[in-house]
Design a protein around this motif. Structure first.
Motif, PDB file in Angstrom:
ATOM      1  N   THR A 173       0.841  -1.187   0.000  1.00  0.00           N
ATOM      2  CA  THR A 173       0.000   0.000   0.000  1.00  0.00           C
ATOM      3  C   THR A 173       0.877   1.238   0.000  1.00  0.00           C
ATOM      4  OG1 THR A 173      -0.098   0.074   2.435  1.00  0.00           O
ATOM      5  CG2 THR A 173      -1.848  -1.143   1.285  1.00  0.00           C
TER       6      THR A 173
ATOM      7  N   LEU B 231      -3.435   3.346  -0.415  1.00  0.00           N
ATOM      8  CA  LEU B 231      -4.052   2.757  -1.603  1.00  0.00           C
ATOM      9  C   LEU B 231      -3.494   1.352  -1.820  1.00  0.00           C
ATOM     10  CD1 LEU B 231      -3.681   5.836  -3.979  1.00  0.00           C
ATOM     11  CD2 LEU B 231      -5.687   5.202  -2.648  1.00  0.00           C
ATOM     12  N   ASP B 232      -4.369   0.394  -2.146  1.00  0.00           N
ATOM     13  CA  ASP B 232      -3.879  -0.956  -2.374  1.00  0.00           C
ATOM     14  C   ASP B 232      -3.267  -1.061  -3.771  1.00  0.00           C
ATOM     15  OD1 ASP B 232      -5.936  -1.325  -4.259  1.00  0.00           O
ATOM     16  OD2 ASP B 232      -7.289  -2.161  -2.762  1.00  0.00           O
TER      17      ASP B 232
ATOM     18  N   THR C 176      -3.995  -2.783  -6.392  1.00  0.00           N
ATOM     19  CA  THR C 176      -4.915  -2.738  -7.537  1.00  0.00           C
ATOM     20  C   THR C 176      -5.242  -1.301  -7.914  1.00  0.00           C
ATOM     21  OG1 THR C 176      -5.926  -4.832  -6.865  1.00  0.00           O
ATOM     22  CG2 THR C 176      -7.178  -3.437  -8.382  1.00  0.00           C
ATOM     23  N   ARG C 177      -5.521  -0.475  -6.917  1.00  0.00           N
ATOM     24  CA  ARG C 177      -5.840   0.932  -7.176  1.00  0.00           C
ATOM     25  C   ARG C 177      -4.642   1.662  -7.743  1.00  0.00           C
ATOM     26  NH1 ARG C 177      -8.758   4.673  -9.228  1.00  0.00           N
ATOM     27  NH2 ARG C 177      -9.103   6.550  -7.985  1.00  0.00           N
TER      28      ARG C 177
ATOM     29  N   GLU D  84      -4.224   0.764 -11.374  1.00  0.00           N
ATOM     30  CA  GLU D  84      -5.233   1.426 -12.201  1.00  0.00           C
ATOM     31  C   GLU D  84      -4.838   2.872 -12.494  1.00  0.00           C
ATOM     32  OE1 GLU D  84      -8.786   1.109  -9.971  1.00  0.00           O
ATOM     33  OE2 GLU D  84      -9.200  -0.984 -10.508  1.00  0.00           O
ATOM     34  N   LEU D  85      -4.324   3.549 -11.488  1.00  0.00           N
ATOM     35  CA  LEU D  85      -3.969   4.958 -11.643  1.00  0.00           C
ATOM     36  C   LEU D  85      -2.794   5.147 -12.592  1.00  0.00           C
ATOM     37  CD1 LEU D  85      -4.390   6.148  -7.953  1.00  0.00           C
ATOM     38  CD2 LEU D  85      -5.718   6.954  -9.905  1.00  0.00           C
TER      39      LEU D  85
ATOM     40  N   ILE E 236      -3.547  11.592  -6.776  1.00  0.00           N
ATOM     41  CA  ILE E 236      -4.608  10.942  -7.551  1.00  0.00           C
ATOM     42  C   ILE E 236      -5.167  11.896  -8.607  1.00  0.00           C
ATOM     43  CG2 ILE E 236      -6.956  10.008  -7.410  1.00  0.00           C
ATOM     44  CD1 ILE E 236      -6.166   8.929  -4.621  1.00  0.00           C
TER      45      ILE E 236
END
Length: 439
Positions: A2, A6-7, A9-10, A13-14, A134
């Motif tokens: 993390t 945020l993990d 996967t997130r 994605e970013l 983000i």
């Protein structure tokens, strides 16, 4: 794993939206890419302490260190261990007093490193905001901007000559071929308040260099920069613009259409994330990228204290060839070029052929700040901290020291010191709700 809560996967994605399908190798994991993106907004351009920390520990570990509030002693010990174990790692550039006692010298170096890290932590922590990272990544994906890392094939290797002051990552929009053309590029820079003579020279120089197979690099400012870009595009050549703010907000706004054309045929590049605003300090730091990325730098027209001379200083300090175009001796807008030729032995160039001949030649060392010296009577130059704090002040809305610290990327103690100087100068004023910029 993390980061910022945020993990994985997130995080994946970013970063997918800013990597454009580029492969992520072992040296650029998803976390490392995300951390580089975060660092581009946490540290101001040219922050050598951040550069040393990231180069030593990796962007992900370095980010974790400030998120978890590691002490300067702990971080310094890790950095020293890495530098001791890896002969190719960057040197710790902190001056120490000569001493025959190696133990004492090592202790001095350790203390200076820890002091620098402590100051750095005070600069960076106010900017630790996952929402900012983000938003910058999402905005970059919206405008089709890409994040470039030093491990990528398209990374301009010449920029690495800046060592620990090199950018931690580059944000760019455009065509990949433009980045590949940087090794065979020449920077054309000059005055914003250009004369007809200067613009004519810029047009002839840019078109002539493009015809000889060179890419043209500049800063997209009004005057000489804009003309150099336009002439290159008109000649169906390659041109690249380095910006002092995010690649999503073109500056100056009057060059929005020009920069849009550059994105379509060349590239727009910045070390700052999307959403970042240009400031005077960032313009000065942007100049080092123009000088480092290009094979040579030509100053076409510049006043006695023009910012273009700062670019010339960086080019010379990096060992890049430096040229200057002479102008009418009665023109103040050519005084800087004449000064380069007379005092700092820049090569006098008058046409594209002579400019092309510069590549491969060496120029003498010019002090980076020479454009601020021997300028005759005038106000005392502001320190870099004062410049950054002045940029962060508002003329209408009072801002607290903590807010200014976050905006300027400085520690609160450094901000207070800078405000004291600006107050004495009459440039800043303290009110009940905070500090404002004086007209």
């Amino acid at each position: 794993m993390t980061l910022f809560g945020l993990d994985e996967t997130r995080v994946s994605e970013l970063i997918a939206g800013v990597r454009g399908g580029m492969p992520v190798d072992a040296l650029a994991t998803a976390g490392e890419v995300f951390a580089r993106a975060a660092w581009s907004g946490i540290a101001e351009p040219g922050d050598g302490t951040a550069g040393l920390l990231v180069a030593s520990l990796g962007a992900s570990v370095a980010l974790t260190a400030i998120l978890e509030a590691w002490s300067p002693v702990r971080i310094g010990a890790l950095v020293r261990d890495v530098l001791a174990d890896e002969p190719g790692a960057p040197d710790v550039v902190f001056a120490t007093s000569p001493s025959s006692d190696h133990t004492e010298a090592d202790a001095d170096t350790s203390a200076e490193l820890e002091q620098a890290l402590d100051a750095g932590l005070q600069r960076w922590r106010p900017r630790l905001n996952s929402g900012d990272v983000i938003r910058s990544l999402q905005q970059a994906a919206r405008v089709d901007a890409r994040l470039l890392l030093a491990t990528d094939t398209l990374w301009p290797a010449a920029i690495d000559d800046l060592e620990q002051h090199a950018p931690l990552a580059l944000w760019w929009r455009g065509v990949p071929g433009a980045l590949a053309a940087l090794p065979n590029s020449i920077a054309l820079v000059g005055a914003r308040a250009a004369t007809g003579y200067g613009e004519h020279i810029a047009m002839e120089a840019s078109a002539g260099l493009v015809d000889r197979g060179f890419a043209v690099v500049s800063g997209a400012a009004y005057g000489i920069d804009g003309m150099a870009h336009r002439a290159a595009l008109a000649s169906d050549g390659m041109t690249l613009a380095f910006l002092a703010g995010g690649v999503d907000r073109f500056y100056p706004s009057g060059h929005d259409s020009l920069l849009t054309r550059i994105v379509a045929a060349g590239a727009v590049i910045s070390e700052l994330p999307c959403g970042a605003a240009p400031t005077k300090w960032r313009f000065l730091q942007r100049n080092r990228l123009i000088a480092a990325a290009s094979a040579a730098t030509i100053v076409l027209e510049a006043g006695w204290r023009s910012g273009s001379l700062n670019t010339a200083g960086h080019a010379s300090a990096l060992g890049r060839p430096l040229g200057a175009v002479p102008g009418p001796i009665t023109s103040p807008t050519s005084a800087g070029c004449h000064r380069l030729i007379r005092e700092f032995a820049a090569v006098c160039v008058t046409n594209p052929t002579e400019m092309a001949e510069l590549v491969g030649e060496r120029s003498i060392q010019v002090p980076l700040d020479f454009c601020d010296t021997d300028a005759g009577p005038g106000p005392i130059p502001r320190t870099s901290d004062q410049v950054r704090v002045f940029d962060a002040l508002s003329g209408r809305t009072p801002r607290t020291v903590a807010d200014l610290s976050r905006r300027a990327g400085l520690s609160t103690s450094a901000v207070r010191g800078a405000l004291g100087g600006l107050d004495l100068d009459g440039a800043a004023q303290e009110r009940e709700a905070g500090w404002v910029r004086r007209a």
